[in-house]
Design a protein around this motif. Sequence first.
Motif, PDB file in Angstrom:
ATOM      1  N   THR A  62      -2.217  -2.360   5.235  1.00 51.08           N
ATOM      2  CA  THR A  62      -3.517  -1.910   5.698  1.00 51.08           C
ATOM      3  C   THR A  62      -3.679  -0.398   5.555  1.00 51.08           C
ATOM      4  O   THR A  62      -2.764   0.365   5.857  1.00 51.08           O
ATOM      5  CB  THR A  62      -3.751  -2.309   7.162  1.00 51.08           C
ATOM      6  N   VAL A  63      -4.844   0.007   5.087  1.00 54.22           N
ATOM      7  CA  VAL A  63      -5.221   1.409   4.992  1.00 54.22           C
ATOM      8  C   VAL A  63      -6.362   1.657   5.962  1.00 54.22           C
ATOM      9  O   VAL A  63      -7.255   0.816   6.116  1.00 54.22           O
ATOM     10  CB  VAL A  63      -5.643   1.772   3.560  1.00 54.22           C
ATOM     11  N   ARG A 100      -2.073   4.794   6.698  1.00 55.24           N
ATOM     12  CA  ARG A 100      -1.692   3.439   6.312  1.00 55.24           C
ATOM     13  C   ARG A 100      -0.564   2.955   7.206  1.00 55.24           C
ATOM     14  O   ARG A 100       0.161   3.748   7.811  1.00 55.24           O
ATOM     15  CB  ARG A 100      -1.260   3.381   4.849  1.00 55.24           C
ATOM     16  N   VAL A 131       0.810  -1.212   0.000  1.00 52.80           N
ATOM     17  CA  VAL A 131       0.000   0.000   0.000  1.00 52.80           C
ATOM     18  C   VAL A 131       0.845   1.263   0.000  1.00 52.80           C
ATOM     19  O   VAL A 131       0.392   2.305  -0.481  1.00 52.80           O
ATOM     20  CB  VAL A 131      -1.004   0.015   1.167  1.00 52.80           C
ATOM     21  N   CYS A 148     -12.829   0.585   0.018  1.00 54.11           N
ATOM     22  CA  CYS A 148     -11.417   0.817  -0.217  1.00 54.11           C
ATOM     23  C   CYS A 148     -11.133   0.569  -1.690  1.00 54.11           C
ATOM     24  O   CYS A 148     -11.742  -0.313  -2.311  1.00 54.11           O
ATOM     25  CB  CYS A 148     -10.596  -0.126   0.662  1.00 54.11           C
TER      26      CYS A 148
END
Length: 115
Positions: free
Chosen positions: A77-78, A72, A29, A95
């Motif tokens: 993971t955001v 993030r 990410v 997302c």
Amino acid sequence: QVQLVESGGGLVQPGGSLRLSCATSGIVVSSLHMNWFRQAPGKEREFVARIRAGGSGTDYADSVKGRFTISRDVRRTVYLQMDSLKPEDTATYYCDVFYRGNQYWGQGTQVTVSS
């Protein structure tokens, strides 16, 4: 396989807070622009927030600016921290990432702000 799975939605009173998470696989990410958008019943999808690749630059829809924060972790993971929630924030939140010419999104997580 790129996968995005949203979680953290639920019922909340006006003025309350929620933190949404987008767990990913198949991507890193930190190297991509990651987005949150939302869609209420009968409405078009609406851009909510973006965190830019390679840095900490962020963009927000005017309707959520000052209330929502996108972030993030190192690679997978955001998050979307949502504070001071309003009834008009009620929607399914998704997302999203544009990766190698394709758009990917998760199943969405429902946020309902009671009035």
